[in-house]
Design a protein around this motif. Structure first.
Motif, mmCIF file in Angstrom:
data_model
loop_
_atom_site.group_PDB
_atom_site.id
_atom_site.type_symbol
_atom_site.label_atom_id
_atom_site.label_comp_id
_atom_site.label_asym_id
_atom_site.label_seq_id
_atom_site.Cartn_x
_atom_site.Cartn_y
_atom_site.Cartn_z
ATOM 1 N N LEU A 181 0.829 -1.206 0.000
ATOM 2 C CA LEU A 181 0.000 0.000 0.000
ATOM 3 C C LEU A 181 0.867 1.261 0.000
ATOM 4 O O LEU A 181 0.361 2.368 0.094
ATOM 5 C CB LEU A 181 -0.912 0.017 1.225
ATOM 6 C CG LEU A 181 -2.091 -0.952 1.175
ATOM 7 C CD1 LEU A 181 -2.706 -1.107 2.549
ATOM 8 C CD2 LEU A 181 -3.136 -0.474 0.177
ATOM 9 N N GLY A 182 2.183 1.074 -0.078
ATOM 10 C CA GLY A 182 3.088 2.217 -0.153
ATOM 11 C C GLY A 182 3.424 2.819 1.190
ATOM 12 O O GLY A 182 3.854 3.971 1.268
ATOM 13 N N ARG A 217 5.476 -10.295 -7.627
ATOM 14 C CA ARG A 217 6.004 -9.574 -6.478
ATOM 15 C C ARG A 217 7.187 -8.689 -6.867
ATOM 16 O O ARG A 217 7.501 -7.737 -6.156
ATOM 17 C CB ARG A 217 6.401 -10.558 -5.382
ATOM 18 C CG ARG A 217 5.169 -11.281 -4.786
ATOM 19 C CD ARG A 217 5.575 -12.556 -4.088
ATOM 20 N NE ARG A 217 6.520 -12.288 -3.030
ATOM 21 C CZ ARG A 217 6.165 -11.899 -1.814
ATOM 22 N NH1 ARG A 217 4.898 -11.754 -1.520
ATOM 23 N NH2 ARG A 217 7.059 -11.654 -0.906
ATOM 24 N N ASN A 270 5.915 -4.947 -8.144
ATOM 25 C CA ASN A 270 5.806 -3.812 -7.202
ATOM 26 C C ASN A 270 6.965 -3.825 -6.192
ATOM 27 O O ASN A 270 6.869 -3.237 -5.120
ATOM 28 C CB ASN A 270 4.439 -3.767 -6.513
ATOM 29 C CG ASN A 270 4.226 -4.914 -5.544
ATOM 30 O OD1 ASN A 270 4.999 -5.870 -5.530
ATOM 31 N ND2 ASN A 270 3.190 -4.823 -4.738
ATOM 32 N N LEU A 329 8.167 -5.958 -4.130
ATOM 33 C CA LEU A 329 8.162 -6.667 -2.850
ATOM 34 C C LEU A 329 9.371 -7.601 -2.817
ATOM 35 O O LEU A 329 9.859 -7.977 -1.757
ATOM 36 C CB LEU A 329 6.875 -7.481 -2.675
ATOM 37 C CG LEU A 329 5.648 -6.723 -2.175
ATOM 38 C CD1 LEU A 329 4.486 -7.681 -1.954
ATOM 39 C CD2 LEU A 329 5.938 -5.941 -0.918
ATOM 40 N N ASP A 331 13.728 3.310 0.632
ATOM 41 C CA ASP A 331 12.386 2.893 1.035
ATOM 42 C C ASP A 331 11.320 3.914 0.626
ATOM 43 O O ASP A 331 10.296 3.577 0.041
ATOM 44 C CB ASP A 331 12.390 2.672 2.556
ATOM 45 C CG ASP A 331 11.088 2.078 3.048
ATOM 46 O OD1 ASP A 331 10.596 1.122 2.410
ATOM 47 O OD2 ASP A 331 10.562 2.560 4.073
ATOM 48 N N CYS A 385 8.244 3.383 -1.934
ATOM 49 C CA CYS A 385 6.875 3.489 -1.429
ATOM 50 C C CYS A 385 6.017 4.367 -2.320
ATOM 51 O O CYS A 385 4.857 4.058 -2.572
ATOM 52 C CB CYS A 385 6.875 4.058 -0.007
ATOM 53 S SG CYS A 385 7.333 2.813 1.194
ATOM 54 N N ARG A 409 5.123 2.311 -5.266
ATOM 55 C CA ARG A 409 4.240 1.193 -4.906
ATOM 56 C C ARG A 409 2.813 1.658 -4.663
ATOM 57 O O ARG A 409 1.861 0.917 -4.880
ATOM 58 C CB ARG A 409 4.726 0.562 -3.610
ATOM 59 C CG ARG A 409 5.684 -0.559 -3.807
ATOM 60 C CD ARG A 409 5.748 -1.309 -2.497
ATOM 61 N NE ARG A 409 6.953 -2.108 -2.425
ATOM 62 C CZ ARG A 409 7.854 -1.998 -1.474
ATOM 63 N NH1 ARG A 409 7.702 -1.110 -0.506
ATOM 64 N NH2 ARG A 409 8.911 -2.754 -1.454
ATOM 65 N N ALA A 410 2.681 2.886 -4.158
ATOM 66 C CA ALA A 410 1.355 3.395 -3.815
ATOM 67 C C ALA A 410 0.448 3.448 -5.040
ATOM 68 O O ALA A 410 -0.767 3.495 -4.911
ATOM 69 C CB ALA A 410 1.481 4.779 -3.182
ATOM 70 N N MET A 427 -2.273 -4.304 -4.777
ATOM 71 C CA MET A 427 -1.966 -5.729 -4.755
ATOM 72 C C MET A 427 -2.948 -6.465 -3.851
ATOM 73 O O MET A 427 -3.304 -5.990 -2.771
ATOM 74 C CB MET A 427 -0.548 -5.975 -4.268
ATOM 75 C CG MET A 427 -0.161 -7.448 -4.341
ATOM 76 S SD MET A 427 1.622 -7.648 -4.375
ATOM 77 C CE MET A 427 1.777 -9.346 -4.835
ATOM 78 N N ALA A 485 -4.458 3.644 4.280
ATOM 79 C CA ALA A 485 -3.391 4.108 3.393
ATOM 80 C C ALA A 485 -3.736 5.427 2.685
ATOM 81 O O ALA A 485 -2.884 6.313 2.601
ATOM 82 C CB ALA A 485 -3.029 3.021 2.378
ATOM 83 N N VAL A 505 -0.871 7.635 3.738
ATOM 84 C CA VAL A 505 0.155 7.654 2.691
ATOM 85 C C VAL A 505 -0.132 8.762 1.679
ATOM 86 O O VAL A 505 0.738 9.546 1.339
ATOM 87 C CB VAL A 505 0.242 6.281 1.990
ATOM 88 C CG1 VAL A 505 1.281 6.320 0.878
ATOM 89 C CG2 VAL A 505 0.572 5.191 2.995
ATOM 90 N N ARG A 527 -9.563 -2.240 -0.468
ATOM 91 C CA ARG A 527 -8.427 -1.554 0.158
ATOM 92 C C ARG A 527 -7.395 -1.161 -0.895
ATOM 93 O O ARG A 527 -6.843 -0.059 -0.862
ATOM 94 C CB ARG A 527 -7.791 -2.469 1.208
ATOM 95 C CG ARG A 527 -6.571 -1.886 1.854
ATOM 96 C CD ARG A 527 -6.036 -2.758 2.957
ATOM 97 N NE ARG A 527 -5.428 -3.993 2.435
ATOM 98 C CZ ARG A 527 -4.808 -4.893 3.203
ATOM 99 N NH1 ARG A 527 -4.749 -4.704 4.508
ATOM 100 N NH2 ARG A 527 -4.286 -5.973 2.676
ATOM 101 N N ALA A 528 -7.121 -2.078 -1.825
ATOM 102 C CA ALA A 528 -6.149 -1.780 -2.882
ATOM 103 C C ALA A 528 -6.680 -0.693 -3.808
ATOM 104 O O ALA A 528 -5.949 0.214 -4.214
ATOM 105 C CB ALA A 528 -5.830 -3.047 -3.667
ATOM 106 N N MET A 587 -6.437 3.309 -3.109
ATOM 107 C CA MET A 587 -5.273 4.127 -3.459
ATOM 108 C C MET A 587 -5.348 4.618 -4.908
ATOM 109 O O MET A 587 -4.403 5.199 -5.409
ATOM 110 C CB MET A 587 -3.991 3.313 -3.243
ATOM 111 C CG MET A 587 -3.732 2.945 -1.792
ATOM 112 S SD MET A 587 -3.428 4.388 -0.766
ATOM 113 C CE MET A 587 -1.726 4.741 -1.196
#
Lengths: 311, 254
Positions: free
Chosen positions: A190-191, B49, B52, B54, B83, B87, B90-91, B95, B115, B119, B163-164, B167
């Protein structure tokens, strides 16, 4: 093959199955032993209470004595502040230990090695006598007399707090490791940056694991503060000792101190219960966790029960 | 070339001595649905993975919407980003995991708005409105206040999708989203994914649901032993596979 005969239709004779009720195993031994123990306890209380060598009037006189209550306040202050230092620093040390950064990891390992590896009593005395090795502390432009800065209260706080931080860091680390790795992955996806993830996702879940041993540590700390009597930090035990060194009512004043220690640890236990319930949110099917405190205590007193039922 | 949503060229990845990806090429255009199929251990989840970040990659190029995800290219070296920078990228990529990974200490709605508020710094009110709309969209408006432990597997996975989506991602990755579900709950999750696909979301889906791949995917890639063995339209790959290994795999799962 002897079981075969019990499963035959003849066993339940003519009674309809609806009329049958199941009875759990009866633990007669538990009931008998409980009665015996209560009797023994009563006997003990009676012998102590009626003992001519204990002057209960002195216990009564000093229970709410100003000096004792002052010591009580110091003990509570020391406990709360040392635990605050221990928890805050413990979280930092635990997170450092789990960091991928080897510098942070080794600093954390060294800290725990040093402060967990030496007796807290020794640490207290060293902090109190810091002036012997460093008469002045601080940078050259802002030097202070060590004996002015490190009072016995500050020495007590440093000794207890740093020692506690070493223990707390291991408790927090266990809590963090207990959180499903899928949680950090989801947070990453989720970043969320690491600090945010730690604060909002990992630590709140780790709390469930962290709180019971932390309650234990707090109760231990309430009692460990009595060690600061060696550096005259004016805690409950120091005050009690000061009084009995002049009136020689040693046992009476120790009973007074014990009464207050027990009261404080009891309050801490109740506080821990509510804290645990708060952080159990979402981990049980019904949102909040299990039965209330009174029900749980009563449930545990019921014969035949092994362990509490709450989550 | 920059119009591609996902662009992978010669992506390599090791886990110790295990060669998980041996030079994978994959292209996903915007609004496309690509399904990755293959036996377990074939590298399809690893590839997902890596998209993004991971997992970090050992070499090759992996771009999302024209940008490298976890790296900065300088000369012929890929330098891993810090990081915070990872991030940020990735936001923009959603996923969904096999085991849902909802946050158990937060309610369904709190899971969805966490998030966006923390975020993306969305105002709380906007995030809640959007979150409620998304829960409505996955058919769980009335479960907003429930904790994950009070939801069925299918409901949890639908919350995870919401939830995904919260964003507002430009790409959605699904890692075997129905593999941990009881058979009767698979349908409700696939329905939500079908809806997303028809709304034009770009999706990369690792799945064992051949029916979904056949019905929804624009493109199917079959992976085995760290390479994409064969790729094409669902009719080509699933209907008349050219490769022996694809054939062998499909005869087991169909």
């Amino acid at each position: 093959m002897s079981t075969a005969s019990h499963t035959g239709p003849g066993v339940f004779d003519a009674r309809p199955p609806e009329a049958l009720t199941a009875v759990p195993v009866r633990h007669w031994g538990q009931r008998v032993s409980a009665v015996v123990l209560i009797g023994l306890l009563g006997l003990f209380v009676w012998t102590v209470a009626s003992n001519k060598n204990i002057h209960w009037s002195i216990v009564g006189d000093y229970l709410f004595d100003g000096g004792i209550l002052g010591g009580l306040v110091t003990t509570v202050e020391l406990t709360l502040l040392a635990m605050a230092i221990g928890i805050a620093l413990g979280v930092v040390v635990a997170v450092m230990r789990l960091s991928t950064n080897p510098v942070l990891k080794w600093v954390s390992l060294g800290f725990v090695w040093l402060f967990r590896g030496t007796p807290v009593l020794v640490q207290l005395i060293i902090w109190f006598n810091l002036a012997v090795i460093f008469p002045h502390i601080g940078p050259s432009f802002f030097q202070a007399d060590t004996n002015v800065v490190i009072t016995s209260f500050v020495a007590a706080l440093l000794g207890l707090g740093l020692n506690e931080a070493a223990y707390m860091s291991e408790i927090v680390r266990a809590g963090i490791l207990s959180v499903d790795p899928g949680q950090t992955e989801a947070a990453h996806a989720l970043g969320m940056p690491r600090t945010l993830m730690m604060r909002r996702i990992v630590l709140p879940q780790a709390m469930r694991i962290i709180i019971p041993p932390t309650g234990n540590e707090t109760i231990t700390m309430l009692k460990t503060t009595s060690l600061v009597a060696v550096i005259a930090a004016n805690d409950l035990l120091t005050r009690a000792q000061a009084i009995y060194s002049s009136n020689y009512a040693i046992i009476e004043l120790l009973l007074v101190a014990s009464f207050w220690y027990l009261l404080l640890t009891s309050v801490a236990s109740v506080f821990q219960y509510f804290l645990e319930r708060r952080f159990a949110r979402g981990f049980t099917r019904h949102g909040t966790s299990g039965p209330g405190l009174a029900q749980r205590v009563l449930g545990n007193l019921r014969p035949g029960r092994v362990g509490g039922g709450g989550a | 070339m920059t119009s591609l949503m996902v662009e992978a060229h010669a992506v390599r990845k090791h886990f110790g001595h295990f060669h998980a990806l041996k030079g994978v090429d994959l292209e996903v255009e915007p609004r496309q649905v690509v399904c990755l199929i293959g036996p377990s251990g074939s590298g399809k989840s690893t590839l997902l993975r890596c998209i993004n970040h991971l997992e970090n990659i050992d070499g090759g190029i992996l771009k999302v919407d024209g940008e490298l995800v976890g790296y900065r290219l300088h000369g012929d070296k890929l330098y891993e980003l810090k990081d915070r920078e990872v991030c940020k990228r990735r936001a923009e990529i959603g996923m969904v995991f096999q085991r849902f990974n909802l946050f158990p200490h937060l309610t369904a709605l709190e899971n969805v708005i966490e998030a966006p508020i923390r975020v993306k710094k969305e105002p709380k009110k906007t995030a809640i409105e959007h979150g409620r709309a998304l829960l409505e969209r996955v058919g769980l408006a009335e479960k907003a206040k429930n904790y994950p432990s009070q939801l069925s597997g299918g409901q949890q996975q639908r919350v995870a999708i919401a939830r995904a989506l919260a964003m507002r991602p430009k790409l959605m990755l699904f890692d075997e989203p129905t593999s941990a579900l009881d058979p009767e709950l698979v349908g409700e999750v696939l329905d939500v994914m079908r809806g997303l696909a028809s709304d034009g979301m770009t999706m990369v889906v690792v799945t064992h649901e051949m029916g979904f791949a056949r019905g929804v995917a624009d493109h199917v890639a079959f992976m085995d032993e760290g390479v994409i063995v064969e790729a094409g339209s669902p009719a080509e790959v699933l209907g008349s596979p050219k490769h022996e290994r694809t054939h062998a795999f499909l005869s087991k799962v169909l």
